[in-house]
Motif scaffolding. Structure first.
Motif, PDB file in Angstrom:
ATOM      1  N   ILE A  37     -89.891   5.694  44.684  1.00  0.00           N
ATOM      2  CA  ILE A  37     -88.940   5.470  43.599  1.00  0.00           C
ATOM      3  C   ILE A  37     -89.615   5.843  42.273  1.00  0.00           C
ATOM      4  N   LYS A  58     -84.306   6.202  40.076  1.00  0.00           N
ATOM      5  CA  LYS A  58     -83.735   4.865  40.215  1.00  0.00           C
ATOM      6  C   LYS A  58     -82.401   4.813  39.469  1.00  0.00           C
ATOM      7  N   GLY A  64     -87.436  -0.032  45.590  1.00  0.00           N
ATOM      8  CA  GLY A  64     -86.064   0.395  45.377  1.00  0.00           C
ATOM      9  C   GLY A  64     -85.069  -0.676  45.764  1.00  0.00           C
TER      10      GLY A  64
END
Length: 388
Positions: free
Chosen positions: A140, A115, A364
């Protein structure tokens, strides 16, 4: 209980972009992905320096012929092989995530990405559209969300044990960058460079982790509006913040706060989340990840221990070594990679995975969206902004 027996038919052929020598996060990804035999590391573009990347790849038992100079070459060459890669992890600086993730999806690969997913909500939505069109998983790396206590908290809230959720107080505030350590530390330097890290430092690097914990625990709560103020206490980091406070109003009337900081001098890690309901509260601190504090109004506080039979079955299912033994970050990440693998295999076999939660493309997108709104609020004087 997880004991290492296979969850999927065959290990997923997997590669990494980045994560080579000197990358702490790269080692965490490899250790977690390989732990349950759900993934097999068969290729990589591990380093911006091809020779160094190949040397490293060989040292982690990758065929030197499949240690590539860059991700574009890897995707092209692997697509020609019958045993080519099926999934890739992106463990590179933030500014490269969008480009590499898009290329991976275009190559019809599953993705696990560090991330933030990218810099703008527009980019994130584009990646989401491609992932859905290609029927690919995008995971993520919100690695803290795989702890058993987090799953227990999720089940308690869903079951109504806390009553109506009124407040969520979050923080991720360590002190390791309370001075300008980036002047001597290359691994810290890029984190405060807007060209590489994007429009924020601690909001994106720290805050999104704890925000996602709140989304896991209380997925029905949706942010309606927020107000953010951010500071650069180490002046050379401006315009990026090393400290920020965010207040959020949810659509059900609940309120949330999130303090993220890299200048909380003396704090080792400082990630905590407290969820307050009308009947009870729970609190989790990642420095003591095996315990969940449970406080019922009018009764003595309880400490719920990982691996015990009184937990919800879904939390016990994430157990790896039985109660009493300490589990930590590697187990949490391993639980997420296990879920990634199961979802990837399900899509590859034309099956569904709706009963498997993990930080996916939606998480995300939401992380990028939250950062954008926080920056918009802070840069306009810390005003309330409608969440968009």
């Amino acid at each position: 209980m997880i004991n290492g027996e296979k969850n999927i038919r065959y290990p997923i052929r997997w590669a990494m972009v980045g994560g080579g020598r000197g990358s702490q996060i790269g080692y965490i990804h490899r250790s977690s992905a390989l732990r349950d035999h759900n993934f097999q590391l068969v290729a990589g573009a591990f380093d911006i320096n091809p020779e160094r990347g190949q040397e490293f790849g060989v040292n982690v038992h990758v065929n030197p012929e499949r240690c590539y100079p860059d991700y574009k070459t890897m995707f092209a060459e692997e697509s020609k092989r019958e045993d080519g890669i099926q999934a890739v992890t992106i463990a590179t600086p933030n500014s490269t995530h969008y480009e590499i993730c898009k290329a991976a999806l275009d190559a019809c690969l599953h993705v696990v990405c560090e991330k933030p997913l990218c810099f703008t909500t527009e980019q994130a939505k584009e990646l989401e559209t491609i992932a859905k069109k290609k029927n690919r998983v995008v995971g993520i790396a919100y690695g803290y969300s795989g702890h058993q206590a987090v799953e227990q908290a999720r089940r308690m809230i869903a079951n109504g044990d806390l009553g109506e959720i009124r407040m969520i107080h979050m923080q991720f505030a360590h002190g390791f960058h309370s001075e300008a350590v980036e002047q001597e530390n290359p691994s810290a330097k890029w984190r405060v460079d807007p060209e590489i890290v994007g429009p924020s430092y601690v909001l994106g690097d720290l805050g999104t982790h704890t925000l996602y914990l709140s989304e896991v625990m209380a997925p029905k709560l949706k942010i309606k509006k927020l107000m953010c103020t951010r500071q650069s206490f180490v002046k050379s980091r401006a315009p990026l913040e090393d400290n920020a406070y965010t207040i959020m109003e949810y659509d059900n009337g609940a309120i949330g706060t999130l303090w993220c900081s890299a200048v909380n001098a003396g704090s080792m890690h400082g990630q905590k989340i407290r969820v307050v309901g009308s009947k009870a509260s729970i609190e989790w601190w990642d420095e003591q990840p095996n315990q969940l504090r449970y406080e019922i109004q009018g009764k003595p506080a309880q400490i719920l221990e990982r691996g015990m039979g009184y937990l919800y079955p879904e939390a016990v299912a994430d157990d790896r070594i039985g109660a009493g033994h300490a589990e930590g970050l590697f187990e949490s990440w391993s639980n997420l990679y296990r879920r990634f693998a199961m979802a990837m295999e399900a899509l590859d076999c034309g099956e569904t995975w709706n009963d498997i939660w993990f930080p996916g493309i939606e998480a995300g997108v939401e992380g990028v969206r939250w950062i954008e709104n926080c920056v918009r609020s802070a840069d306009n004087g810390g005003v309330w902004v409608e969440y968009r």
